[in-house]
Structures are given as C-alpha cells and as structure tokens.
Design a protein around this motif. Structure first.
Motif, PDB file in Angstrom:
ATOM      1  N   THR A 160      19.604 -22.277  49.285  1.00 28.14           N
ATOM      2  CA  THR A 160      18.103 -22.585  49.545  1.00 28.14           C
ATOM      3  C   THR A 160      17.672 -21.792  50.686  1.00 28.14           C
ATOM      4  O   THR A 160      16.419 -21.916  51.409  1.00 28.14           O
ATOM      5  CB  THR A 160      18.051 -23.983  50.074  1.00 28.14           C
ATOM      6  OG1 THR A 160      19.034 -24.205  51.167  1.00 28.14           O
ATOM      7  CG2 THR A 160      18.455 -25.176  48.837  1.00 28.14           C
ATOM      8  N   MET A 161      18.338 -20.644  50.978  1.00 25.04           N
ATOM      9  CA  MET A 161      17.733 -19.771  52.092  1.00 25.04           C
ATOM     10  C   MET A 161      16.430 -19.251  51.500  1.00 25.04           C
ATOM     11  O   MET A 161      16.500 -18.669  50.524  1.00 25.04           O
ATOM     12  CB  MET A 161      18.777 -18.571  52.203  1.00 25.04           C
ATOM     13  CG  MET A 161      18.243 -17.627  53.178  1.00 25.04           C
ATOM     14  SD  MET A 161      18.016 -18.144  54.964  1.00 25.04           S
ATOM     15  CE  MET A 161      19.796 -18.310  55.205  1.00 25.04           C
ATOM     16  N   PRO A 162      15.345 -19.192  52.386  1.00 24.28           N
ATOM     17  CA  PRO A 162      14.210 -18.786  51.915  1.00 24.28           C
ATOM     18  C   PRO A 162      13.860 -17.160  51.738  1.00 24.28           C
ATOM     19  O   PRO A 162      14.712 -16.428  52.290  1.00 24.28           O
ATOM     20  CB  PRO A 162      13.149 -19.154  53.263  1.00 24.28           C
ATOM     21  CG  PRO A 162      13.788 -20.348  54.042  1.00 24.28           C
ATOM     22  CD  PRO A 162      15.381 -19.903  53.935  1.00 24.28           C
ATOM     23  N   ALA A 210      17.973 -18.818  45.197  1.00 18.89           N
ATOM     24  CA  ALA A 210      18.237 -19.330  43.741  1.00 18.89           C
ATOM     25  C   ALA A 210      17.379 -19.181  42.849  1.00 18.89           C
ATOM     26  O   ALA A 210      17.431 -18.905  41.609  1.00 18.89           O
ATOM     27  CB  ALA A 210      18.352 -20.886  43.777  1.00 18.89           C
ATOM     28  N   ASP A 211      16.021 -19.010  43.203  1.00 15.54           N
ATOM     29  CA  ASP A 211      14.789 -18.965  42.139  1.00 15.54           C
ATOM     30  C   ASP A 211      14.014 -17.763  42.439  1.00 15.54           C
ATOM     31  O   ASP A 211      13.007 -17.552  41.690  1.00 15.54           O
ATOM     32  CB  ASP A 211      14.105 -20.263  42.346  1.00 15.54           C
ATOM     33  CG  ASP A 211      13.358 -20.378  43.426  1.00 15.54           C
ATOM     34  OD1 ASP A 211      13.358 -19.588  44.182  1.00 15.54           O
ATOM     35  OD2 ASP A 211      12.977 -21.609  43.708  1.00 15.54           O
ATOM     36  N   GLY A 255      15.594 -15.030  54.937  1.00 12.14           N
ATOM     37  CA  GLY A 255      15.700 -15.592  56.165  1.00 12.14           C
ATOM     38  C   GLY A 255      15.043 -16.639  56.497  1.00 12.14           C
ATOM     39  O   GLY A 255      13.822 -17.042  56.042  1.00 12.14           O
ATOM     40  N   GLU A 256      15.221 -17.449  57.488  1.00 12.84           N
ATOM     41  CA  GLU A 256      14.589 -18.492  57.880  1.00 12.84           C
ATOM     42  C   GLU A 256      13.230 -18.399  58.481  1.00 12.84           C
ATOM     43  O   GLU A 256      12.286 -19.180  58.375  1.00 12.84           O
ATOM     44  CB  GLU A 256      15.411 -19.584  59.163  1.00 12.84           C
ATOM     45  CG  GLU A 256      16.810 -20.191  58.420  1.00 12.84           C
ATOM     46  CD  GLU A 256      16.437 -21.445  57.578  1.00 12.84           C
ATOM     47  OE1 GLU A 256      15.217 -21.705  57.130  1.00 12.84           O
ATOM     48  OE2 GLU A 256      17.610 -21.709  57.077  1.00 12.84           O
TER      49      GLU A 256
END
Length: 457
Positions: free
Chosen positions: A403-405, A425-426, A445-446
């Motif tokens: 889920t890391m942006p 992931a996407d 990164g966040e």
C-alpha cells in the motif's frame, strides 16, 4: 510568429494621417520623432496636431478622406478617426495600392502595427501583440523602461562610431560579435554612460591592439525539467551568447526558443534504445567545435550532474584541454515534485530522499533493495517507466508494504504535465490506463499522499 517586426527609416519620408483629433495627434508625435514629413487629411484638426504638421513641413488637407486621394505618394498611412467606416475605406484604398496602412485599434484593418516603444535612440525597443492586447504591450514597455539604462543609447551611438574600424580589424563576423560582447562587459560601458568618451575611445583602441582570436569554450548548462521560467539567469545568458547549441531530447521547444536565434543547433537526443548520437559522438562534437574557437552550449534537461552524464563529458573536455563551465539546473526530482504538490521531505513523513535511476540492465534493475525498504524515506526514480512493474515487485519482495503510495509525473512542469497516483501494488497497471509516456518521474513514499492537500497546479 503572426507578425514580422521591422524598423522603418522615415526621415524626410511622406506619411499620411487620416483624422485630426487626439488619436491622430498621438501618432503624429511618434512620426515626428522618426523624422517623417506628416500630411493630415480631416475636415477639422487639433491645433497641436497642426503645429506638428507645419513643423515637419507637411500639409493639412481640410477635407474628408476620399478614394481619389493618391496614397501611393506616402510611405505609410495611419487611419486615426473615430469612424469605423472611414477607417475601413482607408484600409481598402491602401491595400489596393500596396501601401502600408494602420487603422488605430482595428487589427483586421491593419497591414502594420504601431508597437509600444522604449526609446534610447539610436537604440529602440518595440513591443507588439498583433493588436491582441495593447495594454499588455504598454505594461511590458514600462518594465523595460525601468531596466534599460538611459546610457544604452549612448553606447549604441558609440558602437556605431567604431563599427567600421572594428569590422576592418576583425573580418570574421562570429569573432567580431564576441569582441563586441566582451567589450560591453568591460569597464568601457560605464565610461560611455558617464560621458567619458575620450577614455572609452582609449579602451576600445587598446582592445583592438590586444585582440586575439578567441579560444573555444563549452558551457555545460542544466535546462531544468521543462518550464522555461525555471532556467537560471546564468543559463539564459550563456544560451544567448553560444555559437553552437548541442541539446538533448528533454530540452523543450520553449527553452530552445530562448537560445541565440542564429546559433547552430545540433540535436543529440537519446531515447531508450534509440540514440540520435552515441555518447562518444557527443563528446567528440563538444571538443571539435570548441577547438574551432566556438562557444558551445551543451544544453541538458534537468541538472547535468544528476543522471545527465555531465561528468563524463567534462572529463573528455579536460583531457582535450578545452575550457568549460558548468551551470546547474533544477533537477527533475525537485521541479516535478514541486509542480505536482509533493514535498520530497516532510518532518512527519520522510527524513531522507534518494535519487535512483530505473534503467534496466539485462532485463532487471540493479538497485540496493535492502537499503530502499524504509518507511521514512522518499524514493525518486529517473527513467523508471519501462521497468516500473519489476521495480515495484522487487520492493514488495524485499519487505515494502503493497500500500506504499506512488506517484507518476509525466512531462512535469510543462503544460502537458500529468500526475497519476497509486500504490506499489497497482501503479504499473495505471500506466497504459492513463496513457503515461516518457519522460516520467516516479516518486515512492508517504509524502505522495500529501498531494491531495498541496497540489496547486
């Protein structure tokens, strides 16, 4: 370019103004400054305008404009009445006779435009908008008035006095231009500004005696990520004085338009598996032109020392004994991130940032994966679009959460900028969906989640 700017010599040339009011008077003032002989045709005439007509030895015709008037006797005609039908008739008569005509504030009925003028005679600067926005042209003129010293006119006149002597001494036009450019950066300019003409004459005489054929030099210039307003002042100055510009694929047309117009321009752009000129060939070009005495601007997108191979190029120049300068540019990481509203560091989200190249070697990216999986760190990947899917897989395989942006910034800082946000992931699946193409910068990164609050463009 919708209009072709020229400078007309109107000394002792007959010009006609149709109209006798305040608008006609304003145009007459400019024509009088240019030395024109001014005729006016109008049923009535402003006394101040009549005074100008008499002062230029022109004539006043107390009548309405008529098609039988011989307009071919005039260098140019200005329709300055408040009657649209009269102005249209003037335009049609002049067009039929191929006479230059201007209808004030009526662009469709103009064969030439009267620009906003900054007068430092013999230096004259004109600003035109093809009739689209005269107010904007005047505003730009006001800005230029504040930045162009009054002494520039004196310097232009001084140069004219010495022009033939300099031409006789330095026959090569490129070398002669360099002589003048160097002279204008010397103490001579201030001497002319302060009316110390004798000292200025001595300085130019000395410069001609000491003149030697100029040595070539290379300027390694960072052009930034695309927006021409992100160029440094030094970059712009060197781009304007270079004889040759050797430029990359990532240098935008708007930036190329700021280079010296008559410079030789050589494209050496590189796309993946398609190099217009190999790196060895680029190095050889830089050395070749510099050794011919040319000033060469090696113009590179972003910053030349961040994945720009600038270090390799100046090593070659050093080995060949060629002088060089390096002008840093705003690298894509900082430029694109700023324009996308993504801070690369933030006290709450990222205390470090790493710049990486996403180029693949033998089909797999070679990166220190164990060092990259860290929560409070921003990763910036240059040239990582082709290998994006494998890069995301590697990070996840080494422990980074799915889920890391992630943000993709395509053609950042330009009008075509496109930003797509996803997760490890996407994000790869969104490339084709959103038609993302190179050049694209990848930020992981966040800090990416801050874009929702901070995007400003």
């Amino acid at each position: 370019m919708d209009i072709f700017p020229i400078s007309l010599k109107l000394q002792q040339q007959a010009c006609l103004i149709v109209g006798g009011g305040h608008i006609a008077y304003r145009k007459a003032v400019l024509l009088q400054k240019a030395g024109a002989v001014i005729d006016v045709i109008s049923p009535e005439i402003n006394p101040e305008l009549l005074a100008i007509v008499e002062a230029t030895e022109g004539k006043y015709i107390a009548a309405a404009f008529h098609a039988e008037l011989n307009v071919r006797q005039y260098r140019l005609v200005i329709a300055a009445t408040d009657d649209a039908e009269t102005n249209r008739k003037v335009f049609e008569v002049c067009e039929a006779e191929n006479v230059l005509v201007n209808s004030v504030d009526d662009p469709p009925h103009c064969r030439f435009m009267v620009p906003a003028i900054v007068d430092r005679s013999p230096l004259v600067v004109s600003i035109a908008t093809n009739g689209a926005s005269p107010v904007l042209a005047r505003q730009i003129r006001t800005q230029l008035e504040a930045t162009i010293p009054q002494g520039m006119g004196k310097l232009a006149a001084f140069s004219g006095k010495w022009r033939q002597e300099v031409k006789a001494k330095i026959e090569n036009p490129d070398q002669r231009r360099i002589f003048w450019e160097d002279l204008y950066e010397s103490p001579l300019k201030e001497q002319v500004f302060n009316d110390n003409v004798a000292e200025a004459d001595r300085l130019i005489e000395q410069a001609l005696i000491e003149w030697q054929k100029p040595q070539g030099e290379v300027y390694l210039v960072g052009a930034g990520p695309g927006d021409p307003e992100l160029l440094t002042l030094k970059a712009l100055r060197l781009m304007q004085q270079a004889d040759v510009v050797i430029y990359d694929r990532l240098v935008s047309e708007l930036i190329m338009d700021l280079c010296r117009r008559d410079a030789e321009k050589i494209y050496v752009g590189k796309a993946r598996s398609n190099h217009a000129v190999p790196q060895e060939g680029i190095n050889a070009l830089l050395v070749k032109y510099a050794q011919e005495g040319k000033r060469v601007c090696r113009l590179k997108g972003g910053d030349p020392f961040i994945f720009g191979r600038g270090g390799e190029e100046i090593q070659e120049l050093f080995a060949a004994g060629v002088s060089f300068q390096v002008v840093p540019g705003i690298t894509a990481a900082s430029g694109c991130a700023a324009y996308a509203g993504i801070p690369l560091t933030h006290r709450d989200y990222a205390q470090s940032v790493r710049f990486l190249t996403g180029h693949l070697k033998e089909g797999s990216p070679e990166l220190p994966w164990h060092e990259l999986v860290y929560e409070n760190q921003t990763l910036v990947l240059y040239m990582g679009l082709v290998g994006l899917e494998k890069i995301c897989q590697k990070l996840i395989a080494h422990g980074q959460r799915e889920t890391m942006p992630v943000a993709l910034i395509s053609k950042g800082t330009t009008p075509e900028q496109k930003v797509v946000v996803g997760t490890l992931a996407d994000i790869a699946s969104k490339v084709s969906e959103h038609q993302i193409h190179a050049p694209t910068l990848t930020i992981i990164g966040e800090v990416v989640q801050l874009r929702e609050q901070l995007q400003w463009r």
